[in-house]
Design an enzyme around this catalytic site. Structure first.
Site, PDB file in Angstrom:
ATOM      1  CG  ASP A 419       2.107 -54.262  28.308  1.00 25.93           C
ATOM      2  OD1 ASP A 419       2.363 -53.415  29.192  1.00 25.93           O
ATOM      3  OD2 ASP A 419       2.646 -54.248  27.187  1.00 25.93           O
ATOM      4  CG  ASP A 489       8.504 -49.877  27.192  1.00 28.85           C
ATOM      5  OD1 ASP A 489       8.533 -51.077  27.523  1.00 28.85           O
ATOM      6  OD2 ASP A 489       7.443 -49.272  26.940  1.00 28.85           O
TER       7      ASP A 489
END
Length: 603
Positions: A419, A489
């Site tokens: 990430d 997301d």
């Protein structure tokens, strides 16, 4: 004429980096520099050329040298036998008495010999949760269309590092002349398309963005541009997309021909609040559904006052890659063994580019954080997150050793979610000299690739997902080290159709991770959209993990989803099933249908 022949004609007829018709003019060239004595022009001449066979294709090497200054350029043009993509880049070095300053160093810069009254540029733009928006605009005569991305870490959001340039007003999916240009680069980028005043000439440029300042190159050092991937099509935009997909799967991605496991990511099921029992219960649930892997997301690391626990959440711990013994007293190896007992693989979340100022690492090495001298530090996620200085080899070595130790605890580790949740907002390095500060943007990305390459070389079997607050790592540069990217997301399936369709202009379906979450309408629709890409799950804490659904391998090796309102033994229609044995052909067929449908919706 093959794509290789066309690319060679463009690359070599005009000297590529400095078009011959403009070599006296600096402002429209692909390579600009200030020499050690202050001169600002280049006059390159070819000094040699070789062509040789390499594995699966061939490569042409062209040597160029300035007529007066000891500046040397080696241009590479690489092609493959099984796809029509062409890869090109160059290396630059010099032997001048002092450093030179690079003002521009485009990977691709050429006049395209294709007459057309109308020239259009297609690219992807967006922001968090709205990635992959397809935009197409006409470049007027006398105009320069410029597309820039300046984040430094999550650059695929603002302007993706790929574009299509179409020649003619009648270009569509199946007809017309189109040039695809994509950069293998995760950092700042700039793409430009320039039309002459009368529309007779079109110049195309793509490379790293250097408007933050010149790159200072010392004598004897070598500067290597990112690689540009070129695709030429006379059968419309669809052929450009298919060539990029084919090239990425066969020649870029580490496991481009491997079917990805159906996984459960723990994030939306627990966030930071989990125990070992929480995780083993999740394993039981995903096993019951027919899943194949559990991926432990954020919250497993840090210790002492900087532990990543329910109280500190995202404010502490980044940079301290050790297991939190309060949360996981039996460690990661025990969790991996519990997964194995259930027939599941095990994966892990990391964010190695970042650090919390509230961490043991930052406390011991505050100079390892990117920061500008004489300015207050701007903080990101949790009011505590900053970016580590990957221009510094000592920082990369520390992070490598930490991650290597964690990975060693889990010999069966099969998957890593990488990430990145912060842009470079403090563009300063204590490692670089004051006059080298603009080098940060390039050197950071080179340092990132160095770390990724070392980790990959030691454990090549581990699959990697490139995540960056959603689709910030949707680029071919990171895909050289990753098997998929997290497209967004935003997991609402309706919006995901558009995001995934946009990404498919350049990137293969097997590179896009899509998960079933609580967002969306029916469970069946969520599964249908997720299974169109690499399928995963994220359980929400307020709904049952299985939700009455199962994922199983049905007849003829097809993955099938069975929501509560569908009998378990009743197979889905063929157009809603993903065939394991022929996934590529299926994706091509579905993709053509989807493109037509989505374009009809948006008219």
């Amino acid at each position: 004429m093959t794509g290789f022949d066309i690319a060679m004609a463009w690359l070599l007829s005009f000297g590529q980096v400095v078009p011959s018709a403009q070599r006296e003019i600096v402002k429209h060239s692909g390579l600009q520099m200030i020499h050690a004595d202050g001169a600002v022009t280049l006059r390159l001449k070819e000094t040699g050329r070789t062509e040789s066979a390499v594995e699966g294709g061939r490569i042409v090497t062209v040597k160029l040298q300035d007529e007066h200054y000891p500046v040397y350029i080696t241009r590479y043009v690489r092609t493959w036998n099984d796809c029509d993509a062409v890869e090109t880049w160059y290396e630059l070095c010099h032997e001048e008495p002092g450093p030179v300053r690079l003002l521009r160093a485009d990977s691709f810069a050429s006049r395209v010999d294709c007459k057309a009254d109308v020239v259009k540029v297609l690219t992807l733009t967006g922001v968090w949760a709205l990635e992959g928006n397809v935009t197409e605009a006409t470049v007027a005569n006398g105009q320069i269309a410029q597309y820039r991305s300046l984040a430094g870490t999550r650059d695929a959001w603002e302007s993706n590092a790929a574009m299509m340039v179409s020649f003619g007003d009648d270009v569509d999916e199946e007809h017309g002349k189109v040039l695809g240009v994509a950069l293998e680069w995760t950092g700042t980028t700039e793409k430009r398309v320039r039309r002459s005043w009368n529309g007779r000439e079109t110049d195309v440029f793509a490379g790293i963005d250097m408007e933050t300042g010149p790159y200072v190159l010392d004598p004897g050092k070598t500067f290597t541009t990112p690689r540009a991937i070129l695709v030429w099509s006379e059968k419309g935009k669809g052929e450009v997309s298919r060539q990029y997909h084919r090239w990425a799967r066969r020649h870029l991605m580490p496991h481009g021909d491997v079917l990805h496991p159906v996984l459960l990511n723990t994030w939306e099921g627990s966030y930071f609040s989990f125990t070992e029992k929480t995780l083993t219960d999740m394993m039981d649930g995903v096993k019951e559904m027919g899943g194949e892997m559990l991926v432990l997301d954020d919250g497993w690391f840090g210790n002492g006052k900087y532990a990543r626990d329910d109280k500190n959440r995202d404010k502490t711990g980044l940079g301290d890659w050790v297991v939190n013994p309060e949360k996981l007293p039996h460690g990661l190896a025990w969790l991996a063994d519990e997964a194995a007992k259930r027939g599941l693989k095990f994966g892990l979340w990391v964010e190695p580019e970042m650090c919390n100022v509230k961490s043991w690492l930052a406390e011991a090495h505050p100079d390892w954080i990117l920061r500008e001298q004489n300015r207050s530090l701007l903080l990101g996620r949790g009011g505590s997150q900053v970016v580590l200085d990957y221009t510094n080899p000592a920082v990369r070595e520390n992070i490598f050793n930490q991650l290597d130790a964690v990975y060693a605890q889990v010999p069966t580790l099969a998957y890593v979610k990488w990430d990145s949740n912060q842009n470079i907002v403090n563009p300063g390095s204590t490692y670089l000299k004051p006059d080298r500060q603009p080098n940060l943007w390039y050197d950071y990305t080179i340092g990132l690739y160095d770390l990724l390459a070392k980790l990959q070389a030691k454990r090549p079997h581990i699959m990697v997902q490139a995540c960056a607050s959603g689709g910030g790592h949707m680029d071919f540069g990171f895909l050289r080290y990753a098997d998929e990217f997290w497209a967004s997301d935003n997991t609402d399936p309706f919006r995901r159709v558009f995001i995934q369709w946009g990404a498919s202009q350049f990137y293969p379906a097997s590179a896009m991770a899509c998960h079933v979450t609580r967002r969306g309408s029916s469970m069946k629709y969520r599964f249908d959209v997720a299974m169109d890409r690499t399928h995963g799950l994220r359980a929400a804490s307020e709904e049952p993990l299985a939700g009455g659904c199962r994922v199983r391998e049905g007849r003829r090796g097809r993955l099938q989803a069975h929501p509560p309102d569908r009998p378990a033994r009743r197979p889905l229609p063929p157009r809603l099933a993903v065939r394991r044995k022929d996934v590529r052909a299926h994706v091509r067929e579905r993709r053509q249908e989807r493109r037509g449908a989505v374009r009809a919706w948006t008219r």
